[in-house]
Design a protein around this motif. Structure first.
Motif, PDB file in Angstrom:
ATOM      1  N   THR A 170      79.001   0.034  43.238  1.00 42.89           N
ATOM      2  CA  THR A 170      77.581   0.367  43.375  1.00 42.89           C
ATOM      3  C   THR A 170      76.721  -0.609  42.594  1.00 42.89           C
ATOM      4  O   THR A 170      75.672  -1.064  43.072  1.00 42.89           O
ATOM      5  N   LEU A 171      77.132  -0.950  41.388  1.00 42.71           N
ATOM      6  CA  LEU A 171      76.394  -1.911  40.579  1.00 42.71           C
ATOM      7  C   LEU A 171      76.322  -3.263  41.276  1.00 42.71           C
ATOM      8  O   LEU A 171      75.304  -3.964  41.204  1.00 42.71           O
ATOM      9  N   ASP A 172      77.366  -3.620  41.979  1.00 42.14           N
ATOM     10  CA  ASP A 172      77.389  -4.876  42.724  1.00 42.14           C
ATOM     11  C   ASP A 172      76.327  -4.874  43.819  1.00 42.14           C
ATOM     12  O   ASP A 172      75.683  -5.892  44.081  1.00 42.14           O
ATOM     13  N   ILE A 173      76.122  -3.728  44.460  1.00 45.40           N
ATOM     14  CA  ILE A 173      75.082  -3.630  45.485  1.00 45.40           C
ATOM     15  C   ILE A 173      73.703  -3.711  44.842  1.00 45.40           C
ATOM     16  O   ILE A 173      72.820  -4.455  45.293  1.00 45.40           O
ATOM     17  N   LEU A 174      73.510  -2.951  43.768  1.00 44.57           N
ATOM     18  CA  LEU A 174      72.181  -2.851  43.158  1.00 44.57           C
ATOM     19  C   LEU A 174      71.771  -4.122  42.429  1.00 44.57           C
ATOM     20  O   LEU A 174      70.603  -4.522  42.487  1.00 44.57           O
ATOM     21  N   GLU A 175      72.708  -4.757  41.735  1.00 49.82           N
ATOM     22  CA  GLU A 175      72.367  -5.903  40.894  1.00 49.82           C
ATOM     23  C   GLU A 175      72.964  -7.207  41.418  1.00 49.82           C
ATOM     24  O   GLU A 175      72.382  -8.269  41.235  1.00 49.82           O
ATOM     25  N   GLY A 176      74.122  -7.130  42.049  1.00 48.17           N
ATOM     26  CA  GLY A 176      74.768  -8.338  42.550  1.00 48.17           C
ATOM     27  C   GLY A 176      74.212  -8.806  43.876  1.00 48.17           C
ATOM     28  O   GLY A 176      74.562  -9.888  44.354  1.00 48.17           O
ATOM     29  N   ASN A 177      73.330  -7.995  44.497  1.00 42.54           N
ATOM     30  CA  ASN A 177      72.728  -8.350  45.790  1.00 42.54           C
ATOM     31  C   ASN A 177      73.814  -8.766  46.792  1.00 42.54           C
ATOM     32  O   ASN A 177      73.752  -9.835  47.396  1.00 42.54           O
ATOM     33  N   ASN A 178      74.788  -7.880  46.954  1.00 43.85           N
ATOM     34  CA  ASN A 178      75.986  -8.250  47.708  1.00 43.85           C
ATOM     35  C   ASN A 178      75.883  -8.020  49.204  1.00 43.85           C
ATOM     36  O   ASN A 178      76.819  -8.345  49.941  1.00 43.85           O
ATOM     37  N   VAL A 179      74.782  -7.459  49.685  1.00 49.36           N
ATOM     38  CA  VAL A 179      74.713  -7.006  51.080  1.00 49.36           C
ATOM     39  C   VAL A 179      74.994  -8.142  52.058  1.00 49.36           C
ATOM     40  O   VAL A 179      75.809  -8.003  52.984  1.00 49.36           O
ATOM     41  N   ASP A 180      74.346  -9.292  51.865  1.00 51.09           N
ATOM     42  CA  ASP A 180      74.553 -10.401  52.804  1.00 51.09           C
ATOM     43  C   ASP A 180      75.982 -10.909  52.751  1.00 51.09           C
ATOM     44  O   ASP A 180      76.593 -11.200  53.790  1.00 51.09           O
ATOM     45  N   ASP A 181      76.534 -11.032  51.527  1.00 57.60           N
ATOM     46  CA  ASP A 181      77.924 -11.478  51.391  1.00 57.60           C
ATOM     47  C   ASP A 181      78.884 -10.516  52.083  1.00 57.60           C
ATOM     48  O   ASP A 181      79.799 -10.933  52.801  1.00 57.60           O
ATOM     49  N   VAL A 182      78.682  -9.228  51.843  1.00 57.79           N
ATOM     50  CA  VAL A 182      79.582  -8.216  52.398  1.00 57.79           C
ATOM     51  C   VAL A 182      79.524  -8.222  53.929  1.00 57.79           C
ATOM     52  O   VAL A 182      80.565  -8.156  54.598  1.00 57.79           O
ATOM     53  N   LEU A 183      78.333  -8.321  54.486  1.00 60.98           N
ATOM     54  CA  LEU A 183      78.211  -8.353  55.948  1.00 60.98           C
ATOM     55  C   LEU A 183      78.891  -9.598  56.509  1.00 60.98           C
ATOM     56  O   LEU A 183      79.597  -9.520  57.530  1.00 60.98           O
TER      57      LEU A 183
END
Length: 240
Positions: A170-183
């Motif tokens: 969850t912290l990775d989503i909120l602070e790591g801005n991982n959405v583009d990488d994950v997609l």
């Protein structure tokens, strides 16, 4: 005058657990019996029972005569959870790629489409973006190949909420801005499935699962150092 509804134990537990998992309640925050009694309009007995249940699931630490605090994240446990997922899921996904039918792939693609729709909110309507829902949909896509390979027991073990690892994601989503990488990485997974390519699977999953460590990087030791338990200096304790 209307009396406030008194939640049952499960509702109290789930509400508090969700707040801890999405960082509304942060590592180190105090959770006193008195505050829970006032908030949920209950006596000390159910409040104490819920705190004990939170402690059993690693979300709270109860210190006698001092109170209860939200647990900090244990990076060693996080690292081992990532290692476990990488080892098990590489094998399961490899088997899925070798045996899946076009219908299996299409169902997986549908879950990815849901992730993409949620990802659009991240950029276009950030206030409507739901990190927890995005993470659940992410996990649902991974769960498809476990389901098709009849490895649901393994998936239940790997995907069950785990105090440190779930919050780290969850912290990775909120602070790591991982959405583009994950997609992008999930799109690569679909490409490997479509092409039947198993040679590039382990490197991709390694990059995917360790992405949070890469993105959060120095923030683990600076901005969010108080979120984590002190890390040891023994060999093997370093970040991979």
């Amino acid at each position: 005058m209307t009396q406030p509804l008194i939640p049952d134990h499960d509702q109290m537990y789930q509400e508090l657990a969700n707040e801890i998992l999405r960082f509304d309640l942060k590592p180190g925050d105090l959770l006193s019996e008195h505050s829970l009694c006032e908030r949920f309009h209950v006596s000390r007995t159910p409040a104490r029972s819920v705190l004990q249940r939170l402690q059993e699931n690693g979300l709270v630490q109860i210190v006698p005569h001092k109170g209860s605090t939200v647990t900090r994240l244990n990076f060693d446990i996080i690292n081992q959870c990532i290692y476990e997922r990488l080892a098990v899921e590489t094998m399961v996904m490899r088997d899925f790629i070798r045996t899946c039918t076009p219908l299996d792939v299409e169902k997986t693609r549908q879950v990815f489409s849901q992730m993409q729709e949620l990802g659009k909110l991240y950029h276009n309507a950030p206030r409507q973006f739901d990190a927890a829902r995005f993470l659940r949909t992410d996990m649902a896509m991974h769960g498809t190949w476990f389901g098709y390979m009849k490895k649901r027991y393994l998936w239940e073990r790997l995907s069950s909420p785990r105090s440190s690892y779930t919050r780290f994601c969850t912290l990775d989503i909120l602070e790591g801005n991982n959405v583009d990488d994950v997609l992008a990485e999930h799109a690569e997974m679909l490409s490997l499935i479509d092409s039947g390519n198993t040679q590039e699977l382990e490197p991709l999953l390694r990059r995917h699962f360790y992405g949070g460590v890469r993105r959060l990087g120095n923030l683990i030791f600076t901005k969010y150092v108080d979120y984590f338990e002190p890390m040891g200096d023994e060999p093997g304790d370093e970040i991979p």
